[in-house]
Design an enzyme around this catalytic site. Structure first.
Site, PDB file in Angstrom:
ATOM      1  N   GLU A   1     -12.888  33.730   9.445  1.00  0.00           N
ATOM      2  CA  GLU A   1     -12.566  34.594   8.295  1.00  0.00           C
ATOM      3  C   GLU A   1     -13.786  34.579   7.390  1.00  0.00           C
ATOM      4  O   GLU A   1     -13.966  33.645   6.608  1.00  0.00           O
ATOM      5  CB  GLU A   1     -11.354  34.020   7.538  1.00  0.00           C
ATOM      6  CG  GLU A   1     -10.074  33.983   8.340  1.00  0.00           C
ATOM      7  CD  GLU A   1      -9.336  35.319   8.348  1.00  0.00           C
ATOM      8  OE1 GLU A   1      -9.803  36.279   7.693  1.00  0.00           O
ATOM      9  OE2 GLU A   1      -8.293  35.401   9.005  1.00  0.00           O
TER      10      GLU A   1
ATOM     11  N   CYS B   1     -13.137  37.246  -1.195  1.00  0.00           N
ATOM     12  CA  CYS B   1     -13.698  37.869   0.001  1.00  0.00           C
ATOM     13  C   CYS B   1     -13.352  39.353   0.009  1.00  0.00           C
ATOM     14  O   CYS B   1     -14.069  40.165   0.578  1.00  0.00           O
ATOM     15  CB  CYS B   1     -13.193  37.179   1.259  1.00  0.00           C
ATOM     16  SG  CYS B   1     -11.418  37.024   1.304  1.00  0.00           S
TER      17      CYS B   1
HETATM   18  P1  NAD Z   1     -19.731  28.720   2.671  1.00  0.00           P
HETATM   19  O1  NAD Z   1     -19.953  29.431   3.949  1.00  0.00           O
HETATM   20  O2  NAD Z   1     -20.890  28.267   1.894  1.00  0.00           O
HETATM   21  O3  NAD Z   1     -18.826  27.413   2.931  1.00  0.00           O
HETATM   22  C1  NAD Z   1     -17.527  27.495   3.492  1.00  0.00           C
HETATM   23  C2  NAD Z   1     -17.164  26.179   4.147  1.00  0.00           C
HETATM   24  O4  NAD Z   1     -17.930  26.020   5.345  1.00  0.00           O
HETATM   25  C3  NAD Z   1     -17.445  24.936   3.301  1.00  0.00           C
HETATM   26  O5  NAD Z   1     -16.394  24.023   3.482  1.00  0.00           O
HETATM   27  C4  NAD Z   1     -18.745  24.412   3.896  1.00  0.00           C
HETATM   28  O6  NAD Z   1     -18.937  23.032   3.708  1.00  0.00           O
HETATM   29  C5  NAD Z   1     -18.535  24.739   5.364  1.00  0.00           C
HETATM   30  N1  NAD Z   1     -19.742  24.881   6.185  1.00  0.00           N
HETATM   31  C6  NAD Z   1     -20.880  25.535   5.877  1.00  0.00           C
HETATM   32  N2  NAD Z   1     -21.734  25.500   6.916  1.00  0.00           N
HETATM   33  C7  NAD Z   1     -21.121  24.810   7.907  1.00  0.00           C
HETATM   34  C8  NAD Z   1     -21.484  24.429   9.225  1.00  0.00           C
HETATM   35  N3  NAD Z   1     -22.667  24.757   9.728  1.00  0.00           N
HETATM   36  N4  NAD Z   1     -20.599  23.734   9.966  1.00  0.00           N
HETATM   37  C9  NAD Z   1     -19.379  23.416   9.460  1.00  0.00           C
HETATM   38  N5  NAD Z   1     -18.984  23.722   8.214  1.00  0.00           N
HETATM   39  C10 NAD Z   1     -19.842  24.428   7.447  1.00  0.00           C
HETATM   40  O7  NAD Z   1     -18.802  29.689   1.775  1.00  0.00           O
HETATM   41  P2  NAD Z   1     -18.383  29.562   0.246  1.00  0.00           P
HETATM   42  O8  NAD Z   1     -19.552  29.857  -0.628  1.00  0.00           O
HETATM   43  O9  NAD Z   1     -17.591  28.316   0.016  1.00  0.00           O
HETATM   44  O10 NAD Z   1     -17.309  30.765   0.127  1.00  0.00           O
HETATM   45  C11 NAD Z   1     -17.650  32.096  -0.108  1.00  0.00           C
HETATM   46  C12 NAD Z   1     -17.700  32.895   1.180  1.00  0.00           C
HETATM   47  O11 NAD Z   1     -16.457  32.778   1.877  1.00  0.00           O
HETATM   48  C13 NAD Z   1     -17.863  34.392   0.927  1.00  0.00           C
HETATM   49  O12 NAD Z   1     -18.758  34.905   1.886  1.00  0.00           O
HETATM   50  C14 NAD Z   1     -16.464  34.948   1.134  1.00  0.00           C
HETATM   51  O13 NAD Z   1     -16.420  36.322   1.469  1.00  0.00           O
HETATM   52  C15 NAD Z   1     -15.963  34.072   2.231  1.00  0.00           C
HETATM   53  N6  NAD Z   1     -14.496  34.040   2.283  1.00  0.00           N
HETATM   54  C16 NAD Z   1     -13.867  34.728   3.289  1.00  0.00           C
HETATM   55  C17 NAD Z   1     -12.478  34.761   3.332  1.00  0.00           C
HETATM   56  C18 NAD Z   1     -11.765  35.545   4.395  1.00  0.00           C
HETATM   57  O14 NAD Z   1     -10.568  35.308   4.576  1.00  0.00           O
HETATM   58  N7  NAD Z   1     -12.412  36.447   5.112  1.00  0.00           N
HETATM   59  C19 NAD Z   1     -11.729  34.061   2.381  1.00  0.00           C
HETATM   60  C20 NAD Z   1     -12.412  33.345   1.390  1.00  0.00           C
HETATM   61  C21 NAD Z   1     -13.798  33.342   1.361  1.00  0.00           C
END
Ligand code: NAD
Length: 517
Positions: free
Chosen positions: A271, A305
């Site tokens: 997602e 998002c």
């Molecule tokens: P992010 O990608 O920086 O982090 C999200 C999560 O992934 C965190 O827990 C982080 O520690 C983990 N993570 C990052 N890299 C990783 C890796 N290589 N391996 C394992 N885990 C890893 O995102 P953010 O800044 O927390 O959130 C914002 C983003 O999330 C925006 O792009 C938003 O659109 C998206 N989002 C999408 C949805 C959806 O349902 N489509 C919902 C909420 C947020």
């Protein structure tokens, strides 16, 4: 407008501690400044931009231990009758109702959401629990017409195993509950790696689920929490005992996680980011459109998002609509998210503010015209926090930065002449999460919802792009990752399907009339 005062970090710390104590997680945060462990995360608040508490963080070996424990719990949980599994989820929902204010306080303190949205996030958790309780008496398979006499052909759904949930800061707990309530009802166990930016509310939810498990006699290890950064997330993602990785976050993260899980031929549910648009047709009810657009674009400080990032307006009404939007934007109260009058709270960090400013600079260099907003607020009162005026930029074409997701309240306005052109513009970005059209013309609305219309996972009419209900499946196409969570039949991603052929005749007949022996 700006609330001129903010709560102090000491007041927020006391409020967070009180909420954690009421949910039963008070011991998770230290009294003094030290945690006594080498691995520490600093819980922080975007309200003042300052640190709250150090919190013990997990290591890669903790991740392996948590998966092992969840795997052992799975062996019992998978054979527990689904309606009894539903009792655990029902109890979690009751505890969330009881502690709705406490969990919402922590959401506001750590993610900066205004009060009504923080309460709404917890309401969403309660709603998905109700949904999953009902689901625990369903999980239907089907019977299929067999081509052979005396045979029954059926499919059944079985629990999958350990689900690794990786979640983002902006819905710090709702996304966890979508995954966890449904996974538990399906007979899976869960290991959760929340955002490193929201550890306190994660501790609160883990404690509420542990209390629910104690109350109904479920194994404690049906759920394990791993606080930590992406290194811990990567250890979870790489573990071959994790049957499904459900990861929510940026497209950058999804690309990494998706490839790592694919390399071990595991299952992932992604997602990821959106670049959501609304088309505003000449027949649109503009009063309704203005309200829908302002909430979708500026609400949650542009950090959903599903936030509206592109507005595709018919040329005949573009001047009128942008005039009304800029007037509404000038009145948006920015400031303390605990103040009931505030509509726009802080960005998560000053780094997010830098990214918004960078996008504004780029779009202006690419020919965009700033119509309103973009200024920083409360910089003197809270230099470490990032309060910003939501911005609208008129652009001539959909190029460069307009095609990217900037996670901030930044709305680009484009114009169109024919619906065909509007749909083409709408779909011409790499992301495919949410979309909408404002129109009173039924034919236009139906074209937008048809196979030739919006290419997103969510397509709406006369309502903005954000604010989905839990009853529908949630997710998007293209770089948004293709996953679906929450309602409808999204539960199937958390189970494995078995096709069963039962021969109740005394003949062995082979399919496709094959003869052998
Ligand atoms: P992010 O990608 O920086 O982090 C999200 C999560 O992934 C965190 O827990 C982080 O520690 C983990 N993570 C990052 N890299 C990783 C890796 N290589 N391996 C394992 N885990 C890893 O995102 P953010 O800044 O927390 O959130 C914002 C983003 O999330 C925006 O792009 C938003 O659109 C998206 N989002 C999408 C949805 C959806 O349902 N489509 C919902 C909420 C947020």
């Amino acid at each position: 407008m700006t609330s001129s005062t903010l709560p102090t970090t000491d007041e927020l710390r006391a409020r967070a501690r009180a909420a954690l104590e009421r949910v039963g997680a008070g011991s998770a945060v230290p009294d003094g400044a030290r945690t006594g462990t080498a691995h520490v995360l600093h819980a922080r608040t975007p309200v003042t931009g300052e640190d709250l508490f150090p919190v013990p963080a997990a290591t890669e070996s903790d991740a392996a231990e948590a998966v092992a424990a969840a795997r052992t719990a799975f062996l019992t949980w998978r054979s527990t009758p689904p309606p009894r599994r539903g009792e655990l989820v029902r109890r979690l929902g009751e505890l969330l109702r009881e502690h709705q204010e406490d969990v919402a306080d922590l959401v506001t303190i750590e993610a900066g959401k205004i009060r009504t949205e923080a309460l709404g996030e917890v309401q969403e958790m309660i709603d998905i629990c109700d949904f999953a309780v009902g689901l625990s008496r369903q999980l239907y398979g089907r019977t299929i017409a067999s081509e052979r006499p005396g045979h029954r052909l059926a499919e059944t759904w079985h629990p999958l195993g350990v689900v690794g949930v990786v979640s983002a800061f902006n819905f710090p707990v709702a996304v966890w509950s979508w995954n966890t309530a449904v996974a538990l009802a399906c007979g899976d166990t869960v290991v959760w790696k929340p955002s490193e930016l929201t550890p306190l509310v994660s501790l609160a939810c883990d404690r509420l689920l542990a209390r629910a498990a104690e109350d109904v006699g479920a194994p404690r290890d049906v759920h394990r929490l791993l606080l930590g950064d992406r290194t811990v997330g990567a250890a979870l993602v790489d573990d071959p005992r994790v049957a499904l990785v459900s990861a929510t976050g940026s497209t950058r993260m999804g690309r990494e996680v998706g490839q790592r899980v694919a390399a071990r031929l595991g299952r992932s549910l992604l997602e990821l980011g959106g670049n959501n648009a609304a088309v505003v047709a000449p027949s649109a009810d503009l009063d309704l459109a203005v309200q829908g657009i302002v909430f979708a674009a500026a609400g949650t400080a542009g950090q959903r998002c599903t936030t509206l990032r592109r507005l595709i307006v018919h040329r005949d009404i573009a001047e009128t609509l942008t005039g009304r939007l800029t007037a509404a934007y000038r009145k948006l109260p920015v400031g303390d998210p605990f103040d009931a009058a505030t509509l726009v709270g802080p960005l998560i960090s000053t780094a997010a503010l830098d990214r918004m400013r960078d996008a504004l600079e780029r779009v202006r260099a690419e020919g965009g015209e700033l119509l309103v907003g973009g200024g920083r607020r409360l910089a003197e009162a809270a230099p470490g926090a990032a309060y910003v005026e939501p911005a609208i930029v008129r652009v001539g074409e959909q190029a460069g930065v307009v095609r990217e997701e900037t996670f901030a309240p930044l709305l680009y306005v484009l114009t169109y002449d024919s619906l065909e052109e509007a749909v083409a513009l709408h779909n011409d970005v790499p992301q495919g999460l949410s979309s909408s059209i404002f129109t009173r013309d039924q034919r236009e609305a139906e074209v937008f919802l048809s196979a030739e219309g919006s290419d997103c996972g969510i397509a709406n009419v006369n309502i903005g792009t954000s604010g989905a209900e839990i009853g529908g499946a949630f997710g998007g196409e293209k770089e948004t990752g293709g996953g679906r969570e929450s309602g409808s039949d999204a539960w199937r991603a958390y189970m494995r399907r078995a096709t069963n052929t039962v021969n109740y005749s005394s003949e062995l007949s082979l399919a496709q009339n094959v003869s052998f022996l």
